[in-house]
Scaffold this motif. Sequence first.
Motif, short mmCIF file in Angstrom:
data_model
loop_
_atom_site.label_atom_id
_atom_site.label_comp_id
_atom_site.label_asym_id
_atom_site.label_seq_id
_atom_site.Cartn_x
_atom_site.Cartn_y
_atom_site.Cartn_z
N GLU A 258 24.38 26.43 -30.34
CA GLU A 258 24.12 27.82 -29.95
C GLU A 258 22.88 28.39 -30.64
OE1 GLU A 258 26.53 32.09 -29.63
OE2 GLU A 258 27.49 30.31 -30.52
N GLU A 259 22.59 27.92 -31.84
CA GLU A 259 21.46 28.50 -32.57
C GLU A 259 20.11 28.21 -31.92
OE1 GLU A 259 22.66 24.67 -34.82
OE2 GLU A 259 23.65 26.37 -33.81
N ASN A 260 20.08 27.26 -30.98
CA ASN A 260 18.82 26.93 -30.29
C ASN A 260 18.58 27.80 -29.06
OD1 ASN A 260 18.18 24.78 -32.09
ND2 ASN A 260 19.64 23.47 -31.02
N PHE A 261 19.49 28.72 -28.80
CA PHE A 261 19.39 29.61 -27.64
C PHE A 261 19.01 31.01 -28.10
CE2 PHE A 261 21.72 26.06 -26.11
CZ PHE A 261 21.56 26.02 -24.74
N PRO A 262 18.37 31.83 -27.21
CA PRO A 262 17.98 31.52 -25.83
C PRO A 262 16.87 30.46 -25.80
CG PRO A 262 17.06 33.62 -26.51
CD PRO A 262 17.99 33.21 -27.60
N ILE A 263 16.81 29.73 -24.69
CA ILE A 263 15.88 28.62 -24.58
C ILE A 263 15.31 28.60 -23.16
CG2 ILE A 263 17.60 26.90 -23.87
CD1 ILE A 263 16.17 24.92 -25.77
N ASN A 264 14.03 28.31 -23.07
CA ASN A 264 13.34 28.26 -21.78
C ASN A 264 13.28 26.82 -21.28
OD1 ASN A 264 10.57 27.93 -20.17
ND2 ASN A 264 11.29 30.02 -19.89
N LEU A 265 13.82 26.60 -20.09
CA LEU A 265 13.87 25.26 -19.52
C LEU A 265 13.14 25.23 -18.18
CD1 LEU A 265 17.65 24.42 -20.13
CD2 LEU A 265 15.71 23.97 -21.64
N LYS A 266 12.36 24.18 -17.96
CA LYS A 266 11.67 24.00 -16.69
C LYS A 266 12.23 22.76 -15.99
CE LYS A 266 7.16 24.40 -16.31
NZ LYS A 266 5.69 24.06 -16.39
N PHE A 267 12.65 22.93 -14.74
CA PHE A 267 13.23 21.85 -13.96
C PHE A 267 12.37 21.59 -12.71
CE2 PHE A 267 16.82 23.54 -16.29
CZ PHE A 267 17.53 22.42 -16.66
N GLY A 268 12.44 20.39 -12.23
CA GLY A 268 11.73 20.04 -11.00
C GLY A 268 11.94 18.58 -10.68
N ARG A 269 11.24 18.12 -9.66
CA ARG A 269 11.31 16.71 -9.27
C ARG A 269 10.05 16.01 -9.75
NH1 ARG A 269 13.01 15.05 -3.48
NH2 ARG A 269 13.06 13.13 -4.67
N PRO A 270 10.18 15.03 -10.63
CA PRO A 270 9.00 14.33 -11.14
C PRO A 270 8.41 13.41 -10.08
CG PRO A 270 10.99 13.25 -11.93
CD PRO A 270 11.43 14.48 -11.18
N LYS A 271 7.16 13.04 -10.25
CA LYS A 271 6.53 12.09 -9.34
C LYS A 271 7.20 10.72 -9.47
CE LYS A 271 1.93 14.22 -9.38
NZ LYS A 271 0.49 14.01 -9.69
N MET B 127 14.19 -1.58 -0.82
CA MET B 127 15.47 -1.10 -0.29
C MET B 127 15.36 -0.80 1.21
SD MET B 127 16.73 1.43 -3.36
CE MET B 127 18.07 2.08 -2.37
N PHE B 128 14.24 -0.16 1.62
CA PHE B 128 14.08 0.14 3.03
C PHE B 128 13.96 -1.15 3.85
CE2 PHE B 128 11.66 0.92 6.87
CZ PHE B 128 12.39 1.95 7.44
N HIS B 129 13.26 -2.14 3.30
CA HIS B 129 13.14 -3.43 3.98
C HIS B 129 14.52 -4.03 4.25
CE1 HIS B 129 11.45 -7.37 4.98
NE2 HIS B 129 12.32 -7.90 4.14
N TYR C 197 0.85 -1.19 0.00
CA TYR C 197 0.00 0.00 0.00
C TYR C 197 0.88 1.24 0.00
CZ TYR C 197 -3.76 3.26 1.10
OH TYR C 197 -4.66 4.28 1.04
N GLN C 198 0.45 2.27 -0.75
CA GLN C 198 1.17 3.54 -0.76
C GLN C 198 0.17 4.66 -1.02
OE1 GLN C 198 2.13 6.04 -3.17
NE2 GLN C 198 3.31 7.05 -1.56
N HIS C 199 0.30 5.71 -0.23
CA HIS C 199 -0.60 6.85 -0.35
C HIS C 199 0.19 8.15 -0.28
CE1 HIS C 199 -3.97 9.57 0.27
NE2 HIS C 199 -3.42 10.01 1.39
N GLU D 161 9.32 2.69 -9.09
CA GLU D 161 10.28 3.33 -8.20
C GLU D 161 9.85 3.19 -6.74
OE1 GLU D 161 12.13 6.82 -11.10
OE2 GLU D 161 10.26 7.17 -10.02
N LYS D 162 8.55 3.31 -6.48
CA LYS D 162 8.05 3.15 -5.12
C LYS D 162 8.25 1.72 -4.63
CE LYS D 162 4.58 6.80 -5.61
NZ LYS D 162 3.14 7.12 -5.73
N ILE D 163 8.02 0.75 -5.49
CA ILE D 163 8.23 -0.65 -5.13
C ILE D 163 9.71 -0.90 -4.82
CG2 ILE D 163 8.21 -3.02 -6.04
CD1 ILE D 163 5.70 -2.22 -7.63
#
Length: 216
Positions: free
Chosen positions: A88-101, A113-115, A17-19, A106-108
């Motif tokens: 270089e010809e592809n710049f300036p460029i807008n990039l968005k970064f973050g942590r994906p779900k 690993m914790f076990h 189970y995971q919530h 990955e949860k399994i």
Amino acid sequence: MTIFSVYIINKAGGLIYQHDHNITRPEVEKTFSYPLELVLKVFDEKIVVAFGERDGIKVGHTLLAINGIQTDGKYWDGRDILELLSHEENFPINLKFGRPKLTTNEKIMLASMFHSLFAIGSQLSPELRSSGIEMMETDTFKLHCMQTMTGLKFIVIGDPKQAAVDILLKKIYEVYADFALKNPFYSLDMPIRCDLFDSNLQAAIEQTEKLGISNV
């Protein structure tokens, strides 16, 4: 205060189970000029920051979008991202970064690993019949774990200052006994799929969050 997520692991190390309750994953969007000041690499079929931190972008963050269009792993609009960012010809460029779900796989994997870490912690203890890992603390979250006599592990991840998480763990155990074990369609150690369990778990989490900050 906040409870982030709950995991339940069976005695064999399987995630049953995971919530995710209240996980915020900040995203940072910025327009870059050439050359890119961050070092990116491919990790697990995604583009991640390997070196360099700025404006809230940190090592380990994943590239989520380019010029407002979502990336597809290491590709964007059918093009190799690292190749795209090397010209270089592809710049300036807008990039968005973050942590994906986290994905289900990955949860399994993390549960397994914790076990294993829990078992190692028990073996390393100088005391016989050690209870294993009961708490792990970082600057952004605290992991609490309670193992039952049958080897079932209940894990709560929350804000480091969240109060009464030990009470929540016991309450989750009660909810498990009342609404999972007593369900005639539930088999022991199998994934929990029960609406009554979900709703009562949610109520227990919300009640704990109202208790606020711990003095510990």
